[in-house]
Design a protein around this motif. Structure first.
Motif, PDB file in Angstrom:
ATOM      1  N   GLY A   9       0.819  -1.212   0.000  1.00  0.00           N
ATOM      2  CA  GLY A   9       0.000   0.000   0.000  1.00  0.00           C
ATOM      3  C   GLY A   9       0.848   1.255   0.000  1.00  0.00           C
ATOM      4  O   GLY A   9       0.534   2.236  -0.679  1.00  0.00           O
ATOM      5  N   SER A  10       1.947   1.238   0.739  1.00  0.00           N
ATOM      6  CA  SER A  10       2.852   2.401   0.772  1.00  0.00           C
ATOM      7  C   SER A  10       3.505   2.639  -0.583  1.00  0.00           C
ATOM      8  O   SER A  10       3.656   3.779  -1.018  1.00  0.00           O
ATOM      9  N   ASP A  11       3.888   1.551  -1.268  1.00  0.00           N
ATOM     10  CA  ASP A  11       4.477   1.673  -2.610  1.00  0.00           C
ATOM     11  C   ASP A  11       3.471   2.253  -3.596  1.00  0.00           C
ATOM     12  O   ASP A  11       3.825   3.082  -4.435  1.00  0.00           O
ATOM     13  N   LEU A  12       2.220   1.836  -3.500  1.00  0.00           N
ATOM     14  CA  LEU A  12       1.185   2.353  -4.389  1.00  0.00           C
ATOM     15  C   LEU A  12       0.952   3.839  -4.119  1.00  0.00           C
ATOM     16  O   LEU A  12       0.835   4.626  -5.061  1.00  0.00           O
ATOM     17  N   ALA A  13       0.911   4.226  -2.851  1.00  0.00           N
ATOM     18  CA  ALA A  13       0.734   5.640  -2.509  1.00  0.00           C
ATOM     19  C   ALA A  13       1.878   6.474  -3.079  1.00  0.00           C
ATOM     20  O   ALA A  13       1.659   7.568  -3.605  1.00  0.00           O
ATOM     21  N   GLN A  14       3.085   5.955  -3.005  1.00  0.00           N
ATOM     22  CA  GLN A  14       4.258   6.650  -3.560  1.00  0.00           C
ATOM     23  C   GLN A  14       4.129   6.784  -5.078  1.00  0.00           C
ATOM     24  O   GLN A  14       4.407   7.839  -5.637  1.00  0.00           O
ATOM     25  N   ALA A  15       3.683   5.738  -5.758  1.00  0.00           N
ATOM     26  CA  ALA A  15       3.525   5.779  -7.219  1.00  0.00           C
ATOM     27  C   ALA A  15       2.429   6.764  -7.623  1.00  0.00           C
ATOM     28  O   ALA A  15       2.562   7.459  -8.636  1.00  0.00           O
ATOM     29  N   LEU A  16       1.370   6.857  -6.829  1.00  0.00           N
ATOM     30  CA  LEU A  16       0.263   7.748  -7.167  1.00  0.00           C
ATOM     31  C   LEU A  16       0.622   9.220  -6.983  1.00  0.00           C
ATOM     32  O   LEU A  16      -0.083  10.101  -7.480  1.00  0.00           O
ATOM     33  N   ARG A  17       1.727   9.500  -6.315  1.00  0.00           N
ATOM     34  CA  ARG A  17       2.186  10.898  -6.190  1.00  0.00           C
ATOM     35  C   ARG A  17       2.503  11.500  -7.551  1.00  0.00           C
ATOM     36  O   ARG A  17       2.416  12.705  -7.734  1.00  0.00           O
ATOM     37  N   LYS A  18       2.857  10.655  -8.521  1.00  0.00           N
ATOM     38  CA  LYS A  18       3.123  11.126  -9.887  1.00  0.00           C
ATOM     39  C   LYS A  18       1.889  11.769 -10.504  1.00  0.00           C
ATOM     40  O   LYS A  18       2.006  12.596 -11.399  1.00  0.00           O
ATOM     41  N   LEU A  19       0.707  11.364 -10.034  1.00  0.00           N
ATOM     42  CA  LEU A  19      -0.546  11.887 -10.568  1.00  0.00           C
ATOM     43  C   LEU A  19      -1.131  12.995  -9.700  1.00  0.00           C
ATOM     44  O   LEU A  19      -2.273  13.398  -9.900  1.00  0.00           O
ATOM     45  N   GLY A  20      -0.368  13.462  -8.729  1.00  0.00           N
ATOM     46  CA  GLY A  20      -0.824  14.566  -7.892  1.00  0.00           C
ATOM     47  C   GLY A  20      -1.502  14.164  -6.606  1.00  0.00           C
ATOM     48  O   GLY A  20      -2.026  15.016  -5.886  1.00  0.00           O
ATOM     49  N   TYR A  21      -1.519  12.882  -6.274  1.00  0.00           N
ATOM     50  CA  TYR A  21      -2.133  12.436  -5.024  1.00  0.00           C
ATOM     51  C   TYR A  21      -1.188  12.715  -3.858  1.00  0.00           C
ATOM     52  O   TYR A  21       0.028  12.572  -3.978  1.00  0.00           O
ATOM     53  N   SER A  22      -1.763  13.125  -2.745  1.00  0.00           N
ATOM     54  CA  SER A  22      -0.978  13.306  -1.523  1.00  0.00           C
ATOM     55  C   SER A  22      -1.771  12.734  -0.352  1.00  0.00           C
ATOM     56  O   SER A  22      -3.002  12.663  -0.394  1.00  0.00           O
ATOM     57  N   THR A  23      -1.072  12.333   0.678  1.00  0.00           N
ATOM     58  CA  THR A  23      -1.709  11.747   1.851  1.00  0.00           C
ATOM     59  C   THR A  23      -2.383  12.855   2.647  1.00  0.00           C
ATOM     60  O   THR A  23      -1.735  13.827   3.029  1.00  0.00           O
ATOM     61  N   THR A  24      -3.674  12.715   2.878  1.00  0.00           N
ATOM     62  CA  THR A  24      -4.395  13.722   3.649  1.00  0.00           C
ATOM     63  C   THR A  24      -4.665  13.266   5.079  1.00  0.00           C
ATOM     64  O   THR A  24      -4.833  14.096   5.951  1.00  0.00           O
ATOM     65  N   ARG A  25      -4.713  11.954   5.301  1.00  0.00           N
ATOM     66  CA  ARG A  25      -4.854  11.455   6.672  1.00  0.00           C
ATOM     67  C   ARG A  25      -4.556   9.965   6.708  1.00  0.00           C
ATOM     68  O   ARG A  25      -4.517   9.296   5.683  1.00  0.00           O
ATOM     69  N   GLN A  26      -4.360   9.473   7.924  1.00  0.00           N
ATOM     70  CA  GLN A  26      -4.142   8.049   8.129  1.00  0.00           C
ATOM     71  C   GLN A  26      -4.968   7.617   9.321  1.00  0.00           C
ATOM     72  O   GLN A  26      -4.948   8.265  10.371  1.00  0.00           O
ATOM     73  N   ALA A  27      -5.703   6.529   9.154  1.00  0.00           N
ATOM     74  CA  ALA A  27      -6.496   5.969  10.244  1.00  0.00           C
ATOM     75  C   ALA A  27      -6.128   4.501  10.363  1.00  0.00           C
ATOM     76  O   ALA A  27      -6.457   3.697   9.487  1.00  0.00           O
ATOM     77  N   GLY A  28      -5.402   4.156  11.393  1.00  0.00           N
ATOM     78  CA  GLY A  28      -4.965   2.773  11.567  1.00  0.00           C
ATOM     79  C   GLY A  28      -4.037   2.369  10.445  1.00  0.00           C
ATOM     80  O   GLY A  28      -3.022   3.008  10.205  1.00  0.00           O
ATOM     81  N   SER A  29      -4.410   1.319   9.717  1.00  0.00           N
ATOM     82  CA  SER A  29      -3.541   0.831   8.644  1.00  0.00           C
ATOM     83  C   SER A  29      -4.031   1.272   7.263  1.00  0.00           C
ATOM     84  O   SER A  29      -3.699   0.657   6.260  1.00  0.00           O
ATOM     85  N   HIS A  30      -4.833   2.345   7.202  1.00  0.00           N
ATOM     86  CA  HIS A  30      -5.348   2.827   5.923  1.00  0.00           C
ATOM     87  C   HIS A  30      -4.913   4.271   5.688  1.00  0.00           C
ATOM     88  O   HIS A  30      -4.956   5.094   6.595  1.00  0.00           O
ATOM     89  N   LEU A  31      -4.496   4.548   4.447  1.00  0.00           N
ATOM     90  CA  LEU A  31      -4.126   5.899   4.033  1.00  0.00           C
ATOM     91  C   LEU A  31      -5.252   6.508   3.219  1.00  0.00           C
ATOM     92  O   LEU A  31      -5.869   5.817   2.400  1.00  0.00           O
ATOM     93  N   ARG A  32      -5.482   7.780   3.414  1.00  0.00           N
ATOM     94  CA  ARG A  32      -6.456   8.506   2.584  1.00  0.00           C
ATOM     95  C   ARG A  32      -5.658   9.453   1.700  1.00  0.00           C
ATOM     96  O   ARG A  32      -4.912  10.292   2.193  1.00  0.00           O
ATOM     97  N   LEU A  33      -5.779   9.292   0.390  1.00  0.00           N
ATOM     98  CA  LEU A  33      -5.077  10.120  -0.577  1.00  0.00           C
ATOM     99  C   LEU A  33      -6.077  11.018  -1.288  1.00  0.00           C
ATOM    100  O   LEU A  33      -7.208  10.609  -1.546  1.00  0.00           O
ATOM    101  N   THR A  34      -5.636  12.228  -1.626  1.00  0.00           N
ATOM    102  CA  THR A  34      -6.491  13.176  -2.327  1.00  0.00           C
ATOM    103  C   THR A  34      -5.700  13.828  -3.441  1.00  0.00           C
ATOM    104  O   THR A  34      -4.512  14.120  -3.287  1.00  0.00           O
ATOM    105  N   THR A  35      -6.376  14.062  -4.569  1.00  0.00           N
ATOM    106  CA  THR A  35      -5.808  14.855  -5.654  1.00  0.00           C
ATOM    107  C   THR A  35      -6.842  15.888  -6.068  1.00  0.00           C
ATOM    108  O   THR A  35      -8.041  15.683  -5.905  1.00  0.00           O
ATOM    109  N   TYR A  36      -6.346  17.005  -6.588  1.00  0.00           N
ATOM    110  CA  TYR A  36      -7.216  18.051  -7.105  1.00  0.00           C
ATOM    111  C   TYR A  36      -7.040  18.208  -8.609  1.00  0.00           C
ATOM    112  O   TYR A  36      -7.576  19.129  -9.197  1.00  0.00           O
ATOM    113  N   GLU A  37      -6.282  17.283  -9.231  1.00  0.00           N
ATOM    114  CA  GLU A  37      -6.102  17.284 -10.678  1.00  0.00           C
ATOM    115  C   GLU A  37      -7.370  16.705 -11.314  1.00  0.00           C
ATOM    116  O   GLU A  37      -7.868  15.678 -10.868  1.00  0.00           O
ATOM    117  N   HIS A  38      -7.901  17.361 -12.323  1.00  0.00           N
ATOM    118  CA  HIS A  38      -9.135  16.932 -13.002  1.00  0.00           C
ATOM    119  C   HIS A  38     -10.305  16.880 -12.026  1.00  0.00           C
ATOM    120  O   HIS A  38     -11.170  16.017 -12.134  1.00  0.00           O
TER     121      HIS A  38
END
Length: 80
Positions: A9-38
């Motif tokens: 999951g961490s590797d996927l979050a890192q790869a999605l940064r290429k598309l403008g996603y950033s981590t907005t919060r973490q709850a337990g073992s889950h990351l919430r990513l947000t992008t404002y592109e498109h």
């Protein structure tokens, strides 16, 4: 292109940064990513190692639909 079988999951979050996603919060073992592109788009990614293929496929399908590209194009952008 085939889905990576050993992606965490961490590797996927890192790869999605290429598309403008950033981590907005973490709850337990889950990351919430947000992008404002498109427009605004949120994703929740479990930090499992490795991600199950069905989970990874669903996340990538959601991202591809948001950016209006095919899954193959998305895989090429992220892991190509």
């Amino acid at each position: 292109m085939r889905l990576p079988r050993d992606l965490s999951g961490s590797d996927l979050a890192q790869a999605l940064r290429k598309l403008g996603y950033s981590t907005t919060r973490q709850a337990g073992s889950h990351l919430r990513l947000t992008t404002y592109e498109h427009g605004e788009h949120h994703l929740t990614i479990p930090q499992h190692t490795p991600l199950r293929i069905g989970t990874l496929s669903a996340i990538l399908a959601d991202v591809a639909a948001h950016f209006d590209i095919t899954r193959e194009q998305l895989l090429e952008q992220l892991f190509g």
